[in-house]
Structures are given as C-alpha cells and as structure tokens.
Design an enzyme around this catalytic site. Sequence first.
Site: not given
Ligand code: GCU
Length: 657
Positions: A279, A358, A386
Amino acid sequence: MPLPVPVLPEGPEGVDPAWLPDEAFRPIGSRRTLIRGWGPLARTAHQNVAEACARFGGRVERDASPGPFDLVLELTPGEDSSEAFTYERGHGRTTVTSSGQRGLLYGLFHVVRLGEAAFREERPRETHRPALALRMLDHWDNVAVHPVMGQVERGYAGGSLFWEEGRARWDLDRVLAYGRLLAACGINAVAVNNVNVHETEARLLTDRIDEVADVAQVLRQYGIRTHLSVTFAAPMVLGGLAGADPLDDRVREWWAETTAQVYQAVPDFGGYVVKADSEGQPGPFTYGRSHADGANMLAAALAPHVGTVHWRAFVYDHRQDWRDRTTDRARAAYDHFLPLDGEFAPNAVLQVKHGPMDFQVREPVSPLISAMSHTRLAVELQATQEYTGQQQHVCWLGPMWSEVLRFGSEEGLPLEELVAVSNVGDDPFWTGHPLAQANLYTFGRLAWQPQADPAGILDEWIGLTFPSAPQRLIDGLHSVLDGSWRTYEKYTAPLGVGFMVQPGHHYGPSVDGYEYSPWGTYHFADRDGIGVDRSVASGTGYAGQYAKPWAEVYESPETCPDELLLFFHHVPYGHVLKSGKTVIQHIYDTHFEGVAEVEEAVEVWASLAGLVEPGRHARVAERYEEQLRSAREWRDQINSYFFRKSGVPDAQGRLIY
Ligand code: GCU
C-alpha cells in the site's frame, strides 16, 4: 520488621477500570498474602496486592515472614524468563510458584480471575503455561495527527494512549494502567506506532528513541516488551544514505548501528514491525531484492540483541485494474511469500493476516499460514473493528478468532505468535464501546491458549468486569455478546462477500463502493448471480493454494461451506445452499434476521439499566441506537440492491425498496 507497604500510583481519574475493578481484588485484598522472592515483577505483584490490602483490610508480607498465610506467591529457582506458573490449593492455603518474574505476575492474575474460588476450592498442583511465546498488540498510533486517518489509524476509541501533542505523554499513568490490564490477560508485547510510518513517526527510531524508552519503561513494569514500527526507507530518510538496498553494506551498517543505539535506550526492546512494499510503503522490491533479503537485513541488526523483526505479509497490488479478472488479491500473500519459505532468519517472523484479504467479517483462513512450514509465523488479527462495526456495533470476535486458530487440524494452526491490532485509545472506556473491551481481553486469553472455549473466556471477562453481578446481568451480558459476530455478519456481508462498505472510512453499506476501484475487492454481482470464482477449474486458482482436503472442499460449490460460498464461487441467485435456501432468499432472510437480533439486544440492554453503572450503561445504550439505525440501513440497501439486480421477490413478501 514488616517492610513499608508501597501503594500503586493512583489510577487515572475518570477512567473505566475495565476487567480490573477494585472489587475483583477483594478476595485477595481481604486475606493474608506472602510474597517470596525479589525482582521487578515480584515488586509489581506486591504493589498490586498491597493496594488491595490497603482497601480491603488484608495483609501482605515479603519473604520469610512468619505467620499463617492464605496465599503464597513464590519465585522458585530456575528459568528466569519463564512465563509458566503452578497453582495449587490445599491445607487452607493457595500457592502459586514460578521461576520467572512474568510467571509470578500471571499467577497472581490467575488468582484474581478465580476470585473467592481460589480460597475455597481444593485443587491439586497444576501447571499453566502460554501456548504461544509472543502475544502482541500492534497499535496503529501516530504521534502527529494524520490529516486523513486522525491520530490512530482505524482507531475508534479516541486519540493515542502513548502520544499526545506531538510527543510521548508526559503523564504515563494511563499507560501503566493499560500495562496492568494487558498483563492480566497475558499480553507480553506492544508495538507503539502505526505500521504506516509517516515522517514524524520515522524518527522514533533515532533522535526520538528516548520517548519510546519512556513508554517502554512503564510497560516493562507489567512484563511487556516494546516494539517499534519502522520504515524500510529509514537509512535514506533518517541516515541520509542514497538508498535502502538490503544487500548494500552501508545500509546494513546503518541498521546495525542504529539498532545498537535503540538497545542503549531500551535494553529489553522487542524489535521491529515492518510493512514493506505494501500500500505504498517502501520496500526491497525497489532494489530488485526479495522480502527475505529485506527481513534478514533487519534480523541481522537485531540478532546480537536478541530482538525480532515482524515482517508483514500484507503485500498485494493496490493499483489493480478492475477490468482485469486474472489478478486476484486473495492469492497475493501466498504467491509472494511461499517461494521464500526457509529463507527467513531465525529471528524474522512473518506476520500474516488471518484471512487472505483484509479483516472482513468472514474470510477463509489464509492458506499461507499452513504452507510456510520452515518459517516462524505470527498470525495477525484485528481487534479494532474496522470492518466489523467500528466500535459503534457490538461485535464480539471471540468465535471468529477461535475458528481461525482451530483451523485445519486438531492442534489448530501451526503458530508461535499471535498479534492483534489494538482497539484501545484514550477514551475513558478504553475502547469507545465499553463492550468492545471483551475483544481485547479475549484476544489475550486466546493467545495464551488458542484452544480455549471462547464462550468460557467471555464469561471470565464478564465475571471480572462485573464482579458480584446478579445472574440476570450475567445472562444479559452473555446474550448480547455471544452471538453478536454472527448477527453482524447477517445484516452486513452474506456468504463470504466482502467490502460492500463505504470507501475510505469503511463504515456503513455501499454495495458497489469498491466494485470499480483499484483495490482488488470485488463481488461481481450482475443480474444473474454474484461471487468471485476462485476455483482452479474456471477461476483465479486461489482454491488450489490450500492443502488437501481444503483445496478440494473449496473447489466445488457443492462442497464449499455455505458461509464462504461467494468468496470462492460465482453462482446464480437461484443456487440452492446446503441450508436448502436459495442464495437470494438467504440474503433477504439473514438481513431481516440480523436486524431483528439487534432489536432484541437493544431490549435486553435496556432491561439491564439498574444493574450496570449508569455511565457505562448510557454509553452502550447510545451506541445501540446507532447500531440499530445502521443495521436497518444495511438491511435495506443490501436487500434492495439484490432485489433490483435479480428481480426475484422475497418469498415472505416483506418490505424491500
Ligand atoms: C487495512 C487498513 C489500513 C491498514 C492496512 C494494513 O487495509 O484499512 O488502514 O494500513 O490494513 O494492515 O496495513
């Protein structure tokens, strides 16, 4: 001469005592206790008992004082790092022994959990030891408030417990109280900052390490080691180097030196947590290196100090083209990491999310976990809700986690470590929703004993949090929590479909919110059917990542369990489930049922009004109002969407829009 009685620093005012109210200590505090042996955690144990005695009139002595005692806590010669303890009750005396400081403290909390029974019920000697060596909470806390995510990423309980006004809190009383809660459910490690490491937080590793040391010094008093999330690009961002190639000697030296300094400041530092090539976070791919190269570089820097790197396996393409049906995010972790099995250093732990996507309300267990037989593994759970109601909804995750941990064989998953993303903040109830405390407690206890019955843990939590509760309250609490995960699943995500949430913040329904996005999270609903074909025969092949028998079970819609059907298969709305219902009727029925179950819970909660402390009761009641509103919204949007897509009416003729 009896030693002066130290008292605990006064607890933070206005903060909910969670599962350690004074009353939970009455059985110990009103009796005579002897503590034998010295050391930092023996001292903590002594402080706790002394505090209880000051309140309830009992007495606590150190070492060889004479006199009859009701409780003896004794450090015995042996392994100092042991977390195990023995417990026995006979001849009018309860005895806890351990060779380790932590073991002694855990033994004390065991007695607290047993309450009066610890002093009444004869018990032959039994040994308790944690099944998993590391039981860790990851805090997704930022030091600075992030413009989009706020201070705590995916945090639903206020600001950070550790960081305030751009630095470590001056007043760490709250952190001490937190450490005490965590030790009481067996947690022994905490990562104090977000896995997405922003600019300010990157510096915790170097010039701001003293702030980490301040926090660590407090957590240490309850046997908790502190870990830090670091950015892979640290040698560039902090060290001024031109790159962060894990095979470059200058980079390796930088990490070795930096890590040595970390241990100067925090001698029992636990290690690093790393989110790399994930990400948008930097990682070894930039240099054409593997994740094992990256993790092993950090492992090498930590090894001389007996530290560990937790390297996250959450690696996937977050810039996918939704038109591309060949790329399957669910496959990604396995495809990236399986080829590296056996290449990771002994002090590198691969941290794998429990499901392949996730933290959805329902996912299969990640196939990577059973496949990496030559790699140390930690499974990562998400206590912060979440995707499970953001601590506005009651959603007790014990049964889900227990299913994950027991997956596969009688012994359950092959694990050494369990991690959860923390659900705690500076909220007076710790977790925003007071009942979400049960998730935190359950996580700790399951990490201690993954085979434990979650319902038993729930009752333990109720007993500790509401000591001397009348049976009606115990039953009421149990009933609103016990089935709440399945209730939440019913009114949100049917049959393993995920991500029908509002993009960005992820609260509330939006069936197509992620359908045409780059995140790899699709349901593929059209007028004929719904679901993702992940079979080997005609789909993405994800089902083939499992060992037998699971590869076969998931491969065919005939054998795939109903609750995961749409995760593995694209089927017509008229497909008949094992339950005998069609998919579309199942969607309608569960959404009506889910809301009805919330309505029932709201009533149960209202009926408990006189039995729960008013502030706590009101907070939960408020949240229930929102949960009910939101559940109805989910029901109506999901049902309307699928009615409009399929044109199939509800067999029971209920109102669909
Ligand atoms: C999810 C979450 C993010 C987080 C990511 C992770 O996608 O929405 O906020 O950073 O997990 O586990 O790194």
